[in-house]
Design a protein around this motif. Structure first.
Motif, PDB file in Angstrom:
ATOM      1  N   SER A   1     -13.404   6.760   0.657  1.00  0.00           N
ATOM      2  CA  SER A   1     -14.189   6.245  -0.561  1.00  0.00           C
ATOM      3  C   SER A   1     -14.131   7.338  -1.745  1.00  0.00           C
ATOM      4  O   SER A   1     -14.029   6.994  -2.779  1.00  0.00           O
ATOM      5  CB  SER A   1     -15.793   5.906  -0.210  1.00  0.00           C
TER       6      SER A   1
ATOM      7  N   SER B   1      -8.941   3.075   0.613  1.00  0.00           N
ATOM      8  CA  SER B   1      -9.564   1.978   1.508  1.00  0.00           C
ATOM      9  C   SER B   1      -8.732   1.767   2.744  1.00  0.00           C
ATOM     10  O   SER B   1      -7.587   1.635   2.657  1.00  0.00           O
ATOM     11  CB  SER B   1      -9.627   0.269   0.861  1.00  0.00           C
TER      12      SER B   1
ATOM     13  N   ARG C   1     -18.393   6.197  -6.318  1.00  0.00           N
ATOM     14  CA  ARG C   1     -17.552   5.467  -5.196  1.00  0.00           C
ATOM     15  C   ARG C   1     -18.275   5.409  -4.017  1.00  0.00           C
ATOM     16  O   ARG C   1     -18.345   4.532  -3.282  1.00  0.00           O
ATOM     17  CB  ARG C   1     -16.130   6.208  -5.082  1.00  0.00           C
TER      18      ARG C   1
ATOM     19  N   ARG D   1     -19.666   2.245  -2.034  1.00  0.00           N
ATOM     20  CA  ARG D   1     -19.427   1.905  -0.711  1.00  0.00           C
ATOM     21  C   ARG D   1     -20.716   1.805   0.290  1.00  0.00           C
ATOM     22  O   ARG D   1     -20.751   0.999   1.166  1.00  0.00           O
ATOM     23  CB  ARG D   1     -18.603   2.801  -0.023  1.00  0.00           C
TER      24      ARG D   1
END
Length: 433
Positions: free
Chosen positions: A26, A31, A200, A204
């Motif tokens: 992340s 991914s 990020r 997540r």
């Protein structure tokens, strides 16, 4: 000692899995496909639950769904039509009934206050907090709901809390350290890296799935990005795809700690809305910022408060008076997976984040829109309304003229006077008062 060693091994294994499978991917915007698999399973489960509910609920209860449309049936015709035949004659006592009717409609259900509470779902999403209008259907559905509770609270919640703690800690520590450096291109680059990486990780932590559209219109440096506002995580959603210099209200608690750390590394502007001197300072800072085309785009939420993902309310004109290019962005969350709306009068930041972390996921669409500039002869209010309309159309949101400040304040006298003036013009007939 054996118990302590076992606990240490479990903790080290847990952190290794979090670091290797989630945190590092992340942080680099990569991914591994785990979240995609989770979302596919979740979508299939909710589709199955919807079918079971539709089969189990009797047809008579279909009236409940109509309640989400409105409690009462309104007559949306303008005052002129409601008081047809009035123009050019004197006041009659029967005119009172029209205004009494409108007043009672507003008391029962107005179109403003309902925008400050969570939107209703068409079908239950297996979350306890949204099951007000739903009832026991079958043993199988109940077992799936129990399994969902175990998954959300025993698996997802510890994982998400771990990620959120790491992400927020790195953001506070990273921006504090970067803030000690002298102003330079290196400091700006490091600040962007810290913001992007930490945002990020935090997205997540919410199992966030974001669909960005029209990336060719992403806000450019030296511009102003304006978006509709549903939640504090709007900032995370946008910063995951690019960095911004932010403008916003000063907060206390956890949010205040994050704000004070972030402003050390990047020229964010935090202000107290009640302080007039702060408002003048913000205007000055914004003009200086957009004059430098090398600086990050400014991110502003002109509504000034969170609206419940169904509507766009009045945009404050201040953001549109300073000139520059406006980059509109529309944000729309999918409430079926989790309610992103922050009712700040009901939940503090920590409680709100816990609700987010015990939801299934946060799924949203972000539409970048072509840049807009103020047209010749157009004042700031007209420009703001034009941008607001464009965002509402793109995001599939209801456009409302009301000020979001009504969330905490009384209706201004000017709104009442406007209705009085309209009625007076009809009585006089020639438009003069």
């Amino acid at each position: 000692m054996e118990g302590a060693e076992l606990a240490g091994k479990v903790l080290s294994t847990w952190l290794t899995l979090v670091l290797g499978l989630i945190l590092l991917p992340s942080a680099f915007g990569v991914s591994l496909g785990i979240s995609e698999i989770y979302m596919k399973i979740l979508v299939k489960t909710l589709e199955w639950a919807t079918i079971r509910i539709e089969k189990g609920v009797p047809k008579e209860s279909g009236l409940k769904n109509s309640a989400s449309i409105g409690i009462i049936q309104r007559d949306e015709s303008p005052m002129e039509k409601g008081l047809s035949g009035l123009r050019g004659r004197d006041f009659e006592l029967s005119d009172v009934f029209y205004f009494s009717k409108k007043g009672l409609e507003a008391i029962v259900e107005d179109e403003v206050t309902q925008r400050f509470s969570s939107e209703e779902l068409v079908s239950w999403n297996l979350l306890t907090r949204t099951n007000i209008n739903f009832q026991y259907i079958s043993l199988r559905l109940t077992m799936v709901w129990v399994l969902g509770v175990l998954v959300r609270y025993c698996v997802l919640l510890p994982l998400r809390v771990t990620l959120a703690f790491i992400g927020i800690s790195l953001l506070v520590i990273g921006t504090t350290l970067v803030g000690q450096l002298p102003d330079s291109s290196l400091k700006n680059w490091l600040s962007e890296v810290v913001h992007l990486t930490c945002c990020r990780i935090c997205v997540r932590a919410l199992s966030g799935t974001i669909h960005y559209h029209n990336k060719q219109y992403r806000p450019q440096k030296g511009g102003i990005c304006v978006a509709n506002h549903t939640s504090p995580i709007d900032v995370l959603i946008l910063t995951t795809d690019g960095c911004y210099a932010m403008v916003g209200q000063v907060h206390g608690g956890l949010m205040g700690i994050i704000q004070r750390a972030m402003v050390k590394a990047c020229p964010h502007v935090w202000f107290e809305r009640s302080e007039m001197k702060d408002r003048h300072l913000v205007t000055k800072r914004l003009k200086e910022h957009i004059a430098d085309k090398k600086k990050l785009p400014i991110l502003i939420f002109p509504e000034g408060t969170c609206i419940n993902n169904t509507s766009v309310m009045m945009f404050k004109k201040g953001s549109f008076e300073i000139g520059g290019t406006i980059h509109p962005v529309a944000i729309k969350y999918n409430p079926q997976f989790g309610d992103a709306f922050w009712n700040s009068s009901k939940y503090n930041m920590v409680s709100y984040l816990l609700r987010m972390m015990t939801s299934w996921a946060i799924v949203c669409d972000v539409w970048y829109m072509p840049p807009m500039t103020r047209e010749e002869g157009e004042d700031a209010v007209q420009f703001a309304n034009r941008v607001k309309s464009a965002i509402a159309v793109q995001g599939g949101l209801t456009e409302l003229p009301w000020d979001g400040g009504l969330k905490r304040a009384k209706v201004k006298d000017t709104f009442k006077e406007e209705q009085q003036k309209n009625y007076s013009k009809m009585i006089v007939g020639n438009g003069s008062l």
